[in-house]
Design a protein around this motif. Structure first.
Motif, mmCIF file in Angstrom:
data_model
loop_
_atom_site.group_PDB
_atom_site.id
_atom_site.type_symbol
_atom_site.label_atom_id
_atom_site.label_comp_id
_atom_site.label_asym_id
_atom_site.label_seq_id
_atom_site.Cartn_x
_atom_site.Cartn_y
_atom_site.Cartn_z
ATOM 1 N N CYS A 190 1.978 1.940 8.727
ATOM 2 C CA CYS A 190 1.010 2.845 8.102
ATOM 3 C C CYS A 190 1.246 4.323 8.474
ATOM 4 O O CYS A 190 1.160 4.702 9.641
ATOM 5 C CB CYS A 190 -0.399 2.432 8.524
ATOM 6 S SG CYS A 190 -1.664 3.468 7.780
ATOM 7 N N HIS A 215 2.227 2.517 3.250
ATOM 8 C CA HIS A 215 3.063 1.651 4.091
ATOM 9 C C HIS A 215 4.523 2.113 4.033
ATOM 10 O O HIS A 215 5.175 2.042 2.998
ATOM 11 C CB HIS A 215 2.948 0.195 3.616
ATOM 12 C CG HIS A 215 3.724 -0.746 4.469
ATOM 13 N ND1 HIS A 215 3.249 -1.241 5.661
ATOM 14 C CD2 HIS A 215 4.977 -1.257 4.327
ATOM 15 C CE1 HIS A 215 4.165 -2.032 6.198
ATOM 16 N NE2 HIS A 215 5.218 -2.053 5.413
ATOM 17 N N LYS A 231 -7.590 6.684 8.872
ATOM 18 C CA LYS A 231 -7.409 5.557 7.945
ATOM 19 C C LYS A 231 -8.686 5.222 7.186
ATOM 20 O O LYS A 231 -9.791 5.463 7.701
ATOM 21 C CB LYS A 231 -6.977 4.308 8.731
ATOM 22 C CG LYS A 231 -5.556 4.406 9.239
ATOM 23 C CD LYS A 231 -5.295 3.414 10.333
ATOM 24 C CE LYS A 231 -4.772 2.116 9.807
ATOM 25 N NZ LYS A 231 -4.212 1.280 10.882
ATOM 26 N N CYS A 249 0.853 -1.197 0.000
ATOM 27 C CA CYS A 249 0.000 0.000 0.000
ATOM 28 C C CYS A 249 0.888 1.245 0.000
ATOM 29 O O CYS A 249 1.921 1.277 0.686
ATOM 30 C CB CYS A 249 -0.879 -0.033 1.239
ATOM 31 S SG CYS A 249 -1.752 1.510 1.548
ATOM 32 N N CYS A 270 -9.568 -0.356 6.596
ATOM 33 C CA CYS A 270 -8.325 -0.575 7.341
ATOM 34 C C CYS A 270 -8.555 -0.548 8.843
ATOM 35 O O CYS A 270 -8.040 -1.393 9.575
ATOM 36 C CB CYS A 270 -7.288 0.480 6.972
ATOM 37 S SG CYS A 270 -6.820 0.435 5.249
HETATM 38 S S1 SF4 Z 1 -3.609 0.263 7.164
HETATM 39 FE FE1 SF4 Z 1 -4.594 0.665 5.179
HETATM 40 S S2 SF4 Z 1 -3.857 2.687 4.577
HETATM 41 FE FE2 SF4 Z 1 -2.507 1.966 6.167
HETATM 42 S S3 SF4 Z 1 -0.800 0.947 5.096
HETATM 43 FE FE3 SF4 Z 1 -2.292 -0.650 5.593
HETATM 44 S S4 SF4 Z 1 -3.602 -0.809 3.781
HETATM 45 FE FE4 SF4 Z 1 -2.515 1.161 3.654
#
Ligand code: SF4
Length: 193
Positions: A67, A56, A84, A53, A88
């Motif tokens: 995140c 990330h 978020k 993502c 998520c």
């Molecule tokens: S929690 Fe959601 S927004 Fe954050 S890195 Fe993971 S997939 Fe991406």
């Protein structure tokens, strides 16, 4: 025209993405050049960059591993529910709706709150190498989920339903401490204890 939940979610997250700085978000440039959303099977999702993502951050990133939107929430003193995408912050919880019909013709909507299991991702979920709710290592928290994930549960089912859930969970904890497994009460199968 009412806003769709997806649009509302995107708008809310966009407000926080605009606050992220290059010190907090490793893919800041990529996100500002080409955006942070992409479509998959007709639905919007966060863009994938270098196999993960776009939010990330890598382990060695000085601004914090994981995140960027989660770290932003901590830095801004707000809950990550604010920053978020909904999908998520809901994980590893799953809210589902069960419409039950009874013999007298009445119907009842039952909202079920449970674990988001591999099968809930669809057929491919069983092969996700990163998904861990069934792993023993994921069950090391010192607090039960109804306590540690209180804010998310309240957001999903409301305060009155949460209060009742908490009361039942505490009663269940007591029975588990008394090893009343004869009542069908067992710890999560991945619980190391
Ligand atoms: S929690 Fe959601 S927004 Fe954050 S890195 Fe993971 S997939 Fe991406």
């Amino acid at each position: 025209m009412p806003t769709s939940p997806e649009k509302k979610d995107r708008k809310r997250v966009a407000k926080w993405v605009a606050k992220l700085t290059p010190d907090q978000w490793q893919r800041y440039e990529a996100g500002h050049k080409k955006g942070w959303i992409e479509e998959e099977d007709g639905a919007e999702k966060t863009r994938v960059v270098k196999g993960a993502c776009i939010f990330h951050n890598d382990e060695e990133f000085p601004g914090g591993y994981g995140c960027a939107l989660h770290h932003l929430a901590t830095a801004e003193g707000v809950s990550f529910i604010e920053t978020k995408p909904e999908v998520c912050w809901q994980l590893p919880l799953r809210r589902s709706y069960d419409r039950r019909k009874y013999e007298d013709g009445t119907e009842q909507l039952v909202v079920v709150l449970g674990e988001y299991q591999r099968r809930d991702w669809g057929a491919g979920g069983h092969d996700f190498p990163w998904y861990c709710t069934a792993n023993t290592e994921a069950h090391i928290g010192s607090e039960p989920v109804f306590v540690s994930n209180r804010d998310e549960i309240v957001e999903l089912i409301g305060q009155p339903a949460y209060d009742e859930l908490a009361r039942l969970c505490r009663a269940r904890e007591l029975l588990l401490q008394q090893k009343r497994f004869d009542l069908g009460l067992t710890p999560h199968p991945a619980d190391p204890r």
